[in-house]
Design a protein around this motif. Structure first.
Motif, short mmCIF file in Angstrom:
data_model
loop_
_atom_site.label_atom_id
_atom_site.label_comp_id
_atom_site.label_asym_id
_atom_site.label_seq_id
_atom_site.Cartn_x
_atom_site.Cartn_y
_atom_site.Cartn_z
N LEU A 32 -42.00 -0.47 17.45
CA LEU A 32 -41.99 -0.02 16.06
C LEU A 32 -43.39 0.43 15.67
CD1 LEU A 32 -40.29 0.19 13.40
CD2 LEU A 32 -41.18 -2.09 12.84
N ASP A 33 -43.47 1.62 15.10
CA ASP A 33 -44.75 2.15 14.62
C ASP A 33 -44.54 2.72 13.22
OD1 ASP A 33 -47.38 3.03 14.48
OD2 ASP A 33 -46.91 4.96 15.42
N GLY A 34 -45.07 2.02 12.22
CA GLY A 34 -44.85 2.46 10.85
C GLY A 34 -43.39 2.32 10.50
N GLY A 35 -42.78 3.43 10.12
CA GLY A 35 -41.36 3.42 9.78
C GLY A 35 -40.49 4.01 10.85
N ASP A 36 -40.98 4.10 12.07
CA ASP A 36 -40.23 4.74 13.15
C ASP A 36 -40.07 3.80 14.34
OD1 ASP A 36 -40.23 7.07 11.63
OD2 ASP A 36 -42.00 7.88 12.64
N LEU B 93 -37.27 -6.92 17.61
CA LEU B 93 -37.63 -5.55 17.28
C LEU B 93 -36.82 -5.05 16.09
CD1 LEU B 93 -39.18 -2.95 17.98
CD2 LEU B 93 -37.32 -2.36 19.54
N LEU B 94 -35.52 -5.29 16.10
CA LEU B 94 -34.67 -4.84 15.00
C LEU B 94 -35.01 -5.60 13.71
CD1 LEU B 94 -31.24 -4.52 16.84
CD2 LEU B 94 -32.85 -2.70 16.26
N LYS B 95 -35.34 -6.86 13.84
CA LYS B 95 -35.73 -7.65 12.66
C LYS B 95 -37.01 -7.11 12.05
CE LYS B 95 -36.84 -12.37 11.21
NZ LYS B 95 -36.99 -13.79 11.66
N ALA B 96 -37.99 -6.77 12.90
CA ALA B 96 -39.25 -6.22 12.40
C ALA B 96 -39.03 -4.86 11.74
CB ALA B 96 -40.25 -6.09 13.56
N ALA B 97 -38.06 -4.09 12.24
CA ALA B 97 -37.78 -2.77 11.68
C ALA B 97 -36.89 -2.85 10.44
CB ALA B 97 -37.12 -1.89 12.74
N GLY B 98 -36.34 -4.02 10.17
CA GLY B 98 -35.45 -4.17 9.02
C GLY B 98 -34.09 -3.54 9.24
N ILE B 99 -33.65 -3.49 10.50
CA ILE B 99 -32.36 -2.90 10.84
C ILE B 99 -31.34 -4.01 11.03
CG2 ILE B 99 -31.10 -1.46 12.49
CD1 ILE B 99 -33.76 -0.18 13.27
N PRO B 100 -30.30 -4.08 10.19
CA PRO B 100 -29.28 -5.13 10.37
C PRO B 100 -28.53 -4.93 11.69
CG PRO B 100 -28.58 -3.53 8.72
CD PRO B 100 -30.01 -3.20 9.05
N LEU B 101 -28.24 -6.06 12.34
CA LEU B 101 -27.60 -6.04 13.65
C LEU B 101 -26.22 -6.65 13.58
CD1 LEU B 101 -27.68 -5.69 16.77
CD2 LEU B 101 -28.77 -7.95 16.87
#
Length: 442
Positions: free
Chosen positions: A27-31, A121-129
């Motif tokens: 994860l880099d910034g919002g990507d 990684l998904l948690k850091a990106a704020g992506i629900p799994l």
């Protein structure tokens, strides 16, 4: 600078070893960023980009190839937008470092997500799994809708230029072979072109070896400590095992290298990093081995004590490993007839059953076609020689060129194999110091 949590690719060797050094998903910034050895791709997270992830926790379909089939994957991660359209996906097997040596689906569900670092990684990106166990689940994208999705795989072991060269040369050779076989032509230019096409395969293999060495010389990680196995006397360890097997403690990774050159990169930083070293004793108090534990106390790898630290100077390697990793340390003792390790795990497989197996593992890796590719190339070279002899009277110069191309092709295929066999049998398969010749295990 690659930030943690970052996914590490599955262990590889030969030309694929560069992926272990370079390929990361982070994860880099919002990507979400996919970095491979050839390029970097970014995938926006949030509105207009990735808004949810779906983990298909079920085995993938088996892959067909020339020879035995390849078992299906461990599961698939699908990254979707707010409408449920698939943006990108990847087989989770490609981002599990120890997957090449573990039976399929040994680890599943949340444990697999934690071990690979996908969950963090998904948690850091704020992506629900979402985890689903049915391909017909409404959250899963059907196979018919996956064609436009991007792949987040770490890359392929063999570079694209190698596949391209082999494919073009193979197509040309097969077309000319068909012409010669069915039309019985003796045109010298046809036979010459056939011989050149047959020669491309062996030359490309040697070029791949040189390309691999040059590329890997650019990958020079900072190594804080190297620990090589010091087997107990009498185990019969070979020169190859003691020379090529090692643990490397780097700035951000603990790397386990086997005698075939395959490297397993386990993180030392980030939320899914290794957390502790556990020294395991049998019920009499004798050390059995060391467990390398990661997040949620999962055993990521084991180091059998007699193989790694049982020799005269093994205690020094053990102390250096503890000091360099900085991991917490504890001990435990098995009770009764408890087996160790209880489950399939990276570590015991580093010791092949025989020197013959070790010799095969140490060869430069072949393509997915395996021995079929080598057999076809050898046939192509022999066919060039045969066609040269066939037109020798009518076209002596063309015949000589075709015969020479075929002979060179055979030499280029046989020389690396012969050198590997001789070097292995005369030196690398000899017992290492303090080992007995009759008890070799690798």
């Amino acid at each position: 600078m690659i930030r943690e949590p970052a996914l590490r690719p599955a262990a590889s060797r030969g030309p694929g070893l560069e992926m272990c050094h370079r390929s990361r998903l982070y994860l880099d910034g919002g990507d979400l960023v996919l970095q491979t050895r050839t390029r970097t791709r970014r995938f926006p997270v949030g509105s207009g980009g990735i808004t949810r992830a779906v983990f298909l926790d079920l085995p993938g379909a088996d892959m067909e190839r020339m020879g035995p089939t390849i078992d299906g994957s461990w599961g698939e991660i699908q990254l979707q937008d707010s409408d449920g359209a698939l943006i990108a996906s990847f087989d989770i097997e490609g981002w599990l470092p120890e997957s090449p040596v573990l039976p399929k689906r040994t680890v599943q569900g949340q444990q697999l997500l934690d071990r690979t670092g996908v969950a963090d990684l998904l948690k850091a990106a704020g992506i629900p799994l979402h985890i689903v166990r049915d391909r017909n689940d409404p959250l899963a994208t059907p196979s018919s809708s996956r064609r436009r999705a991007k792949s987040l795989a770490p890359g392929t072991a063999f570079p694209l230029w190698y596949w391209g060269v082999r494919a073009v040369a193979g197509a040309v050779w097969f077309a000319l072979f068909t012409v010669i076989l069915f039309f019985e032509t003796t045109e010298p230019w046809v036979i010459l072109l056939l011989a050149v096409a047959a020669l491309v395969g062996p030359v490309a293999r040697l070029a791949l070896r040189a390309w691999t060495r040059l590329r890997l010389r650019r990958c020079v990680p900072v190594v804080r400590e190297r620990v090589r196995p010091v087997p107990a006397a009498g185990l019969g360890a070979t020169v190859r095992f003691c020379r090529d097997t090692e643990l490397r403690v780097q700035d951000r990774d603990l790397v386990l290298r086997d005698l075939g050159g395959r490297e397993y990169w386990l993180p030392l930083t980030g939320p899914h990093a290794l957390t502790s070293l556990v020294l395991v004793h049998d019920r009499t108090g004798q050390p059995l081995g060391v467990e390398l534990r990661g997040s949620h106390d999962q055993v990521r790898a084991v180091l059998p004590w007699q193989v790694w630290f049982g020799g005269e100077s093994g205690a020094d390697g053990w102390s250096r490993l503890r000091r360099a990793t900085g991991l917490s340390f504890s001990e435990r003792r098995l009770s009764g007839k408890a087996l160790w390790p209880k489950q399939s795990v990276l570590g015991p497989q580093l010791r092949p059953e025989s020197v013959r197996t070790a010799r095969g593992l140490a060869r430069f890796p072949s393509t997915i076609a395996g021995l079929s590719s080598t057999a076809i190339m050898a046939f192509g070279s022999w066919f060039s020689i045969g066609q040269g002899l066939w037109i020798e009277d009518a076209h002596p110069r063309a015949a000589m060129a075709a015969i020479l191309a075929g002979a060179v092709g055979l030499v280029l295929q046989a020389a690396p194999y012969a050198a590997h066999q001789l070097r292995s049998r005369l030196w690398l398969e000899r017992p290492a110091p303090e080992q007995t010749p009759t008890e070799q295990f690798v």
